[in-house]
Design a protein around this motif. Structure first.
Motif, PDB file in Angstrom:
ATOM      1  N   VAL A   1       0.690  -1.249  -0.070  1.00 35.36           N
ATOM      2  CA  VAL A   1       0.091  -0.024  -0.073  1.00 35.36           C
ATOM      3  C   VAL A   1       0.929   1.205  -0.011  1.00 35.36           C
ATOM      4  O   VAL A   1       0.674   2.200  -0.768  1.00 35.36           O
ATOM      5  CB  VAL A   1      -1.050   0.051   1.210  1.00 35.36           C
ATOM      6  N   SER A   2       1.817   1.367   0.899  1.00 35.46           N
ATOM      7  CA  SER A   2       2.810   2.535   0.783  1.00 35.46           C
ATOM      8  C   SER A   2       3.494   2.693  -0.261  1.00 35.46           C
ATOM      9  O   SER A   2       3.689   4.006  -0.907  1.00 35.46           O
ATOM     10  CB  SER A   2       3.897   2.335   2.009  1.00 35.46           C
ATOM     11  N   ASP A   3       3.910   1.811  -1.164  1.00 35.59           N
ATOM     12  CA  ASP A   3       4.509   2.131  -2.415  1.00 35.59           C
ATOM     13  C   ASP A   3       3.652   2.382  -3.427  1.00 35.59           C
ATOM     14  O   ASP A   3       4.015   3.434  -4.186  1.00 35.59           O
ATOM     15  CB  ASP A   3       4.895   0.379  -2.973  1.00 35.59           C
ATOM     16  N   ARG A   4       2.369   1.932  -3.524  1.00 37.70           N
ATOM     17  CA  ARG A   4       1.218   2.551  -4.303  1.00 37.70           C
ATOM     18  C   ARG A   4       1.031   4.195  -4.051  1.00 37.70           C
ATOM     19  O   ARG A   4       0.639   4.714  -4.842  1.00 37.70           O
ATOM     20  CB  ARG A   4       0.084   1.713  -4.145  1.00 37.70           C
ATOM     21  N   MET A   5       0.922   4.200  -2.769  1.00 34.61           N
ATOM     22  CA  MET A   5       0.654   5.784  -2.395  1.00 34.61           C
ATOM     23  C   MET A   5       1.901   6.654  -2.305  1.00 34.61           C
ATOM     24  O   MET A   5       1.772   7.743  -2.066  1.00 34.61           O
ATOM     25  CB  MET A   5      -0.043   5.491  -1.261  1.00 34.61           C
TER      26      MET A   5
ATOM     27  N   SER B   1      -5.105   8.525   4.700  1.00 33.37           N
ATOM     28  CA  SER B   1      -5.359   7.206   4.415  1.00 33.37           C
ATOM     29  C   SER B   1      -5.485   6.887   2.770  1.00 33.37           C
ATOM     30  O   SER B   1      -5.759   7.925   2.004  1.00 33.37           O
ATOM     31  CB  SER B   1      -6.558   6.693   4.865  1.00 33.37           C
ATOM     32  N   ASP B   2      -5.291   5.730   2.390  1.00 24.68           N
ATOM     33  CA  ASP B   2      -5.546   5.189   1.065  1.00 24.68           C
ATOM     34  C   ASP B   2      -7.111   5.455   0.873  1.00 24.68           C
ATOM     35  O   ASP B   2      -7.990   5.309   1.601  1.00 24.68           O
ATOM     36  CB  ASP B   2      -4.777   4.140   0.765  1.00 24.68           C
ATOM     37  N   ARG B   3      -7.342   4.996  -0.501  1.00 24.59           N
ATOM     38  CA  ARG B   3      -8.890   4.804  -0.823  1.00 24.59           C
ATOM     39  C   ARG B   3      -9.758   3.501  -0.040  1.00 24.59           C
ATOM     40  O   ARG B   3     -10.935   3.559  -0.057  1.00 24.59           O
ATOM     41  CB  ARG B   3      -9.033   4.424  -2.319  1.00 24.59           C
ATOM     42  N   ASP B   4      -8.946   2.701   0.643  1.00 28.61           N
ATOM     43  CA  ASP B   4      -9.536   1.470   1.370  1.00 28.61           C
ATOM     44  C   ASP B   4      -9.554   1.880   2.983  1.00 28.61           C
ATOM     45  O   ASP B   4     -10.039   0.952   3.611  1.00 28.61           O
ATOM     46  CB  ASP B   4      -8.721   0.304   0.928  1.00 28.61           C
ATOM     47  N   GLY B   5      -9.041   3.046   3.209  1.00 28.65           N
ATOM     48  CA  GLY B   5      -9.272   3.364   4.702  1.00 28.65           C
ATOM     49  C   GLY B   5      -7.937   3.063   5.469  1.00 28.65           C
ATOM     50  O   GLY B   5      -8.133   2.989   6.697  1.00 28.65           O
TER      51      GLY B   5
ATOM     52  N   VAL C   1      -1.566   5.700   5.733  1.00 22.04           N
ATOM     53  CA  VAL C   1      -0.191   5.672   5.265  1.00 22.04           C
ATOM     54  C   VAL C   1       0.729   6.568   5.672  1.00 22.04           C
ATOM     55  O   VAL C   1       2.005   6.374   5.550  1.00 22.04           O
ATOM     56  CB  VAL C   1      -0.476   5.537   3.631  1.00 22.04           C
ATOM     57  N   ASP C   2       0.407   7.808   6.141  1.00 24.17           N
ATOM     58  CA  ASP C   2       0.994   8.553   6.871  1.00 24.17           C
ATOM     59  C   ASP C   2       0.271   9.476   7.754  1.00 24.17           C
ATOM     60  O   ASP C   2      -0.792   9.739   7.734  1.00 24.17           O
ATOM     61  CB  ASP C   2       1.578   9.629   5.376  1.00 24.17           C
ATOM     62  N   ARG C   3       0.930  10.223   8.521  1.00 20.91           N
ATOM     63  CA  ARG C   3       0.340  10.663   9.897  1.00 20.91           C
ATOM     64  C   ARG C   3       1.479  11.934  10.349  1.00 20.91           C
ATOM     65  O   ARG C   3       2.458  11.779  10.306  1.00 20.91           O
ATOM     66  CB  ARG C   3      -0.083   9.971  10.816  1.00 20.91           C
ATOM     67  N   ARG C   4       0.738  12.937  11.094  1.00 18.45           N
ATOM     68  CA  ARG C   4       1.190  13.893  11.770  1.00 18.45           C
ATOM     69  C   ARG C   4       0.738  13.956  13.280  1.00 18.45           C
ATOM     70  O   ARG C   4      -0.507  13.918  13.531  1.00 18.45           O
ATOM     71  CB  ARG C   4       1.141  15.410  11.405  1.00 18.45           C
TER      72      ARG C   4
ATOM     73  N   VAL D   1      -7.824   9.846   1.487  1.00 16.20           N
ATOM     74  CA  VAL D   1      -8.767  10.511   2.348  1.00 16.20           C
ATOM     75  C   VAL D   1      -7.926  11.021   3.531  1.00 16.20           C
ATOM     76  O   VAL D   1      -6.710  10.788   3.898  1.00 16.20           O
ATOM     77  CB  VAL D   1      -9.524   9.464   3.248  1.00 16.20           C
ATOM     78  N   LEU D   2      -8.311  12.411   3.749  1.00 15.72           N
ATOM     79  CA  LEU D   2      -7.484  13.371   4.683  1.00 15.72           C
ATOM     80  C   LEU D   2      -8.458  13.251   6.096  1.00 15.72           C
ATOM     81  O   LEU D   2      -9.546  13.633   5.867  1.00 15.72           O
ATOM     82  CB  LEU D   2      -7.334  14.593   4.236  1.00 15.72           C
ATOM     83  N   ASP D   3      -7.840  13.201   7.066  1.00 16.41           N
ATOM     84  CA  ASP D   3      -8.406  13.073   8.250  1.00 16.41           C
ATOM     85  C   ASP D   3      -7.648  13.732   9.656  1.00 16.41           C
ATOM     86  O   ASP D   3      -6.541  13.750   9.451  1.00 16.41           O
ATOM     87  CB  ASP D   3      -8.707  11.424   8.835  1.00 16.41           C
ATOM     88  N   VAL D   4      -8.674  14.356  10.302  1.00 14.96           N
ATOM     89  CA  VAL D   4      -8.081  15.129  11.780  1.00 14.96           C
ATOM     90  C   VAL D   4      -8.863  14.418  12.623  1.00 14.96           C
ATOM     91  O   VAL D   4     -10.164  14.515  12.534  1.00 14.96           O
ATOM     92  CB  VAL D   4      -8.127  16.458  11.630  1.00 14.96           C
ATOM     93  N   SER D   5      -8.303  13.868  13.827  1.00 15.26           N
ATOM     94  CA  SER D   5      -8.800  13.151  14.790  1.00 15.26           C
ATOM     95  C   SER D   5      -8.312  13.594  16.234  1.00 15.26           C
ATOM     96  O   SER D   5      -7.278  14.161  15.859  1.00 15.26           O
ATOM     97  CB  SER D   5      -8.723  11.570  14.775  1.00 15.26           C
TER      98      SER D   5
END
Length: 324
Positions: free
Chosen positions: A59-63, A91-95, A98-101, A173-177
């Protein structure tokens, strides 16, 4: 105490599903999918499923291209909201994040909640949650604490926005939690606006990277923040369009293979005869040389006599062609 809260949460969801609330409420509709389509139990307190290392590397390679282009926007967003006890997740298209801050002091809280790279936050795995429900409903979503389906996620408040690739398909998908109870619904509404704007910036960056040699036109009559951008080639043909532009103009399919004349799309009255096209070329040549007919003729690879003949009386009107 935790057991009582879990039971109360499960009872609330069951009541919503048995009274037909799913037909009236988007949250209850997601609860219904979680229970009836995916067979999840709201009382379950397990963390989201994790991918294997090999699966996550794939997944990481694809993204990787998306992660690289999105990084500056993720950094800016985290600088704006990180002080509120939030983390920023791509996240990728499947939720799958793959990266975070995040702030190191709060990393353990998010890791304990399972909100970490390599976990799976689709609705099928995690029930109602901002990332998974955003994917399921193809729209920006905010899920406040007990609006989550699984009781194990009710500490979190999350807001997500979809990111589409250059062909208009969902790619991330971009998310803030946050687990900070001080982030009220009003605060999350403000954060949600920032998340949506950041997602549109990432979309625009992906689009510009895909059509690096084309000119970018903003669709007229639309809010700039919507991100309705057209990629136009040297022949004035639209060879690409963002999702917002596709929706606005009703565009479908592979525009690079089947381009659309920009004039037709924008309703511009542009003459289409060969004579008019030739005249336009000559007019541009003159403009580039400041009206110097000899220089314009040389740039076009024709004689000055041919240049004057092609230009015609109408095109020469008002221009000084006496310069050598």
């Amino acid at each position: 105490m935790i057991v009582a809260e879990t039971r109360a949460h499960a009872a609330r969801i069951e009541a919503a599903l048995t009274t037909g609330e799913a037909a009236r409420s988007p949250i209850a509709a997601s609860w219904s999918r979680s229970a009836r389509m995916y067979g999840l139990d709201p009382a379950a307190r397990s963390a989201p499923m994790r991918m294997t290392d090999a699966e996550f590397r794939h997944v990481s390679d694809r993204m990787e291209p998306t992660v690289r282009l999105a990084a500056p926007t993720l950094d800016r967003l985290f600088r704006a909201v990180g002080g509120l006890g939030t983390c920023v997740v791509l996240s990728d298209r499947d939720g799958v994040p793959v990266d975070r801050r995040g702030n190191s002091a709060e990393d353990r809280d998010f890791a304990d909640c399972g909100l970490w790279t390599g976990t799976i936050w689709s609705e099928a795995q995690a029930g109602t949650n901002a990332i998974g429900t955003c994917i399921a409903e193809a729209r920006a979503v905010t899920i406040q604490r007990d609006q989550h389906f699984l009781s194990s996620n009710t500490r979190l408040s999350c807001t997500s926005a979809p990111i589409h690739d250059a062909e208009g398909a969902l790619t991330a998908v971009l998310d803030v939690s946050t687990a900070n109870a001080a982030c009220t619904e009003a605060v999350m509404t403000l954060i949600a606006h920032s998340v949506t704007e950041a997602a549109r910036r990432i979309e625009a960056d992906l689009f510009r990277a895909r059509f690096a040699s084309a000119r970018m036109w903003l669709a007229p009559g639309l809010d700039r923040g919507v991100g309705a951008i057209l990629a136009v080639d040297a022949d004035e043909l639209v060879i690409g369009a963002t999702r917002a532009a596709r929706q606005h103009f009703g565009l479908k399919g592979d525009l690079a293979r089947n381009p659309v004349p920009a004039a037709d799309l924008l309703g511009l009255a542009v003459p289409d005869t060969l004579e008019d096209g030739e005249r336009a070329v000559i007019a541009r040549a003159l403009a580039r040389t400041g009206g110097n007919a000899s220089a314009a003729a040389r740039n076009l690879g024709i004689s000055r006599a041919t240049f004057h003949r092609k230009l015609g009386a109408r095109a020469t009107e008002g221009r000084d062609l006496s310069q050598n």
